[in-house]
Write an enzyme that holds these catalytic residues in place. Sequence first.
Site, PDB file in Angstrom:
ATOM      1  N   ARG A 127       0.804  -1.223   0.000  1.00  0.00           N
ATOM      2  CA  ARG A 127       0.000   0.000   0.000  1.00  0.00           C
ATOM      3  C   ARG A 127       0.837   1.273   0.000  1.00  0.00           C
ATOM      4  NH1 ARG A 127      -2.794  -3.547   3.609  1.00  0.00           N
ATOM      5  NH2 ARG A 127      -4.100  -4.818   2.258  1.00  0.00           N
ATOM      6  N   GLY A 187      -1.828 -11.046   9.332  1.00  0.00           N
ATOM      7  CA  GLY A 187      -1.705 -12.387   9.887  1.00  0.00           C
ATOM      8  C   GLY A 187      -2.899 -12.826  10.712  1.00  0.00           C
ATOM      9  N   GLY A 188      -3.974 -12.035  10.671  1.00  0.00           N
ATOM     10  CA  GLY A 188      -5.193 -12.396  11.399  1.00  0.00           C
ATOM     11  C   GLY A 188      -5.824 -13.689  10.911  1.00  0.00           C
ATOM     12  N   GLU A 189      -5.417 -14.141   9.732  1.00  0.00           N
ATOM     13  CA  GLU A 189      -5.928 -15.405   9.192  1.00  0.00           C
ATOM     14  C   GLU A 189      -4.922 -16.552   9.402  1.00  0.00           C
ATOM     15  OE1 GLU A 189      -8.472 -12.839   8.730  1.00  0.00           O
ATOM     16  OE2 GLU A 189      -7.083 -12.323   7.138  1.00  0.00           O
ATOM     17  N   TRP A 259      -3.116  -3.732   9.922  1.00  0.00           N
ATOM     18  CA  TRP A 259      -2.613  -3.800   8.547  1.00  0.00           C
ATOM     19  C   TRP A 259      -2.933  -2.569   7.709  1.00  0.00           C
ATOM     20  CZ3 TRP A 259      -6.586  -5.203   4.886  1.00  0.00           C
ATOM     21  CH2 TRP A 259      -7.744  -5.772   5.443  1.00  0.00           C
ATOM     22  N   ASN A 277      -9.173  -8.901  13.017  1.00  0.00           N
ATOM     23  CA  ASN A 277      -9.949 -10.003  13.602  1.00  0.00           C
ATOM     24  C   ASN A 277      -9.088 -10.955  14.439  1.00  0.00           C
ATOM     25  OD1 ASN A 277      -9.094 -10.706  10.668  1.00  0.00           O
ATOM     26  ND2 ASN A 277      -9.297 -12.673  11.713  1.00  0.00           N
ATOM     27  N   ASP A 320     -14.841 -12.504  10.875  1.00  0.00           N
ATOM     28  CA  ASP A 320     -13.720 -11.822  10.198  1.00  0.00           C
ATOM     29  C   ASP A 320     -14.039 -10.356   9.938  1.00  0.00           C
ATOM     30  OD1 ASP A 320     -11.231 -11.395   8.975  1.00  0.00           O
ATOM     31  OD2 ASP A 320     -12.002 -11.920   6.992  1.00  0.00           O
ATOM     32  N   ASP A 322     -12.730  -7.560  10.750  1.00  0.00           N
ATOM     33  CA  ASP A 322     -11.593  -6.711  11.137  1.00  0.00           C
ATOM     34  C   ASP A 322     -12.024  -5.256  11.290  1.00  0.00           C
ATOM     35  OD1 ASP A 322     -10.672  -8.720   8.962  1.00  0.00           O
ATOM     36  OD2 ASP A 322      -8.744  -8.136   9.795  1.00  0.00           O
TER      37      ASP A 322
HETATM   38  O1  LIG Z   1      -6.449 -10.017   9.380  1.00  0.00           O
HETATM   39  C1  LIG Z   1      -5.495  -9.716   8.659  1.00  0.00           C
HETATM   40  O2  LIG Z   1      -4.316  -9.697   9.050  1.00  0.00           O
HETATM   41  C2  LIG Z   1      -5.801  -9.315   7.257  1.00  0.00           C
HETATM   42  C3  LIG Z   1      -4.827  -8.807   6.402  1.00  0.00           C
HETATM   43  C4  LIG Z   1      -5.183  -8.397   5.099  1.00  0.00           C
HETATM   44  C5  LIG Z   1      -4.067  -7.829   4.274  1.00  0.00           C
HETATM   45  O3  LIG Z   1      -3.052  -7.420   4.873  1.00  0.00           O
HETATM   46  O4  LIG Z   1      -4.100  -7.764   3.056  1.00  0.00           O
HETATM   47  C6  LIG Z   1      -6.553  -8.516   4.693  1.00  0.00           C
HETATM   48  C7  LIG Z   1      -7.455  -9.069   5.628  1.00  0.00           C
HETATM   49  N1  LIG Z   1      -7.078  -9.447   6.864  1.00  0.00           N
HETATM   50  C8  LIG Z   1      -8.866  -9.201   5.350  1.00  0.00           C
HETATM   51  O5  LIG Z   1      -9.632  -9.712   6.196  1.00  0.00           O
HETATM   52  C9  LIG Z   1      -9.367  -8.737   4.118  1.00  0.00           C
HETATM   53  O6  LIG Z   1     -10.601  -8.815   3.881  1.00  0.00           O
HETATM   54  C10 LIG Z   1      -8.456  -8.179   3.168  1.00  0.00           C
HETATM   55  C11 LIG Z   1      -8.654  -7.636   1.877  1.00  0.00           C
HETATM   56  C12 LIG Z   1      -7.427  -7.230   1.466  1.00  0.00           C
HETATM   57  C13 LIG Z   1      -7.027  -6.547   0.222  1.00  0.00           C
HETATM   58  O7  LIG Z   1      -5.844  -6.186   0.136  1.00  0.00           O
HETATM   59  O8  LIG Z   1      -7.886  -6.296  -0.648  1.00  0.00           O
HETATM   60  N2  LIG Z   1      -6.503  -7.500   2.410  1.00  0.00           N
HETATM   61  C14 LIG Z   1      -7.100  -8.090   3.450  1.00  0.00           C
HETATM   62 CA   LIG Z   2      -8.757 -10.324   8.411  1.00  0.00          CA
END
Ligand SMILES: O=C(O)c1cc(C(=O)O)c2c(n1)C(=O)C(=O)c1cc(C(=O)O)[nH]c1-2
Ligand SMILES: [Ca+2]
Length: 549
Positions: A127, A187-189, A259, A277, A320, A322
Amino acid sequence: QAEVQGGAAPTGQPLPKDIAVPQSRLDAAGGDAVNFLHSNGSYAQTRYYPASQINTGNVAKLRPVFSFQTAVLESMETAPIVVDGIMFITTSYNHVYALDAATGKEFWHFKHKMGPVTTYCCGPNNRGVAVLDGKLFMGTLDAKLIALEAKTGKQLWETQIADPELGYSETMAPVVVNGKVLIGTNGGEYGVRGFVKAFDANDGKLLWTFYTIPEKGHEGVWAVNDATGRNMLRDIAAEKAQLEQKGGDFYKTLGGGVWMAPAVDKESNTVFFVVGNPSPDLYGRERPGDNLYTNSMVAIDLNTGAYKWHYQYIAHDVWDLDAVSPVILTEAKDKAGKMRKVAIHGGKTGHIYVHDRATGELLRFSEAMVPQENMWVLPTSSGARMLPGANGGVEWSPMAVNAKLRLAYAANLHQPMTYHVEESRYPGGKLWLGGAFKTIPSEKQWGRLAAVDIDTGKMVWKFDTEQPLIGGVLATAGDLVFNGEGNGFFRAFDAKTGKKLWEYQAGAGVNAPAVSYQVGGKQYIAVAAGGNTQLDFKRGNTVLVFALP
Ligand SMILES: O=C(O)c1cc(C(=O)O)c2c(n1)C(=O)C(=O)c1cc(C(=O)O)[nH]c1-2
Ligand SMILES: [Ca+2]
């Protein structure tokens, strides 16, 4: 510990001039109508650009000046940084380019030498960079922080932020302030333990760490309702019994990524951010309690990283949802009509939350900007339908605020989903959802750009789009709002009324936040058109730059 080297040598040539962005320029960035020095415009992150050469009266004549193509055909979420006529952009997989912001001529191209392990959930995104003095800073997918010499693109140092094998990865733009580079983690996932860290801008040494998951007390207050007062259908007695039985050691894998870029209030020396999340996303039995500070706004001390306050929107999230769209610092009226310094956040829930900046007190939440249904139905094995879906509401997309008009602008999604849960143990740094969220193919998806009065929480206008919106908003002193769509349309709106005044077809998804700047007295608008991985919008590799004829 920081090490000097690691990156591949940049190709191209040095800039024709030195880049010099001392702290004083970063502090004054919100009023700087020539440069764009922070990914969200200023430490307050209002994304309100103070130039009005391009305005409601002439924006219809806006036309492309150049399109800059990168070598990376993958989703683009970069917010270009523009300093004295030089633009710095990033791409997926951590390339950085320096170009002439008036002509598009490329100076140098840096390609990060990626380590063998990357664990990003939602696309190989980046980003943007942060700038201080003559240096640029970027987080990488292999969880490093690197510093480049802005003039040449040469790597000065790199430091490992966290272990990518355990699911740590970087997509956000860092924020630099008082010699510190602030960065969180995704890293929430994956079952990480989230944090915000401060590194020394000179050499990459770690200065402090704030963990978004406290070792003790993450069970919180056993909240029954969400921030809007709705019952979250938790079985608190069962959760308490689970905690009793398993103990609280799961704080090490409880998630809570940060993030998107934090906001900084220099006056009170405070850093504000929102936390993502808990892990695993949908299977709550692994993690009894409120899971503090997931899905919260948090304020910490800039010098030490010490906790000041937090406000949790959704305790024990199993959807989820977030908290992610970056915190904005502005002023808004409290219920008694008194103007207060506030911190605001646009949620995946579809509400904009307005907090007192000093205490975190929730002053108001907006009306829902997108349809809500069945909140808070619990995920089931066969799937429970709830709106909004797991992407929001407002995704990571930064909002913008026009304080004169008292409006916040938010890019929203409407994506009906079913939430599915399945039993799941910590898989050791691998993707850990504990179920799935699935879009419902028979139901229409769409997007909504919403303007919300921050003093009342009422939606003043809305512009509905064919596709769910992801990417973010720019507002300008020309009373304009800029926003893009996954089908390639990039648009300008009247900030007061939401009337569409101009649009341009970029040929690939415009899923990044626009920026503005001036070179030689001429105002430009720039935006990346690279599509989005998470929503599978058409990929591209272009930064488009517009100006009046
Ligand atoms: O929980 C996390 O750490 C995390 C990180 C990211 C990310 O860094 O791209 C996303 C998500 N969650 C997420 O839930 C999400 O919907 C999402 C969409 C995107 C994107 O770049 O379009 N990143 C992320
Ligand atoms: Ca997430």
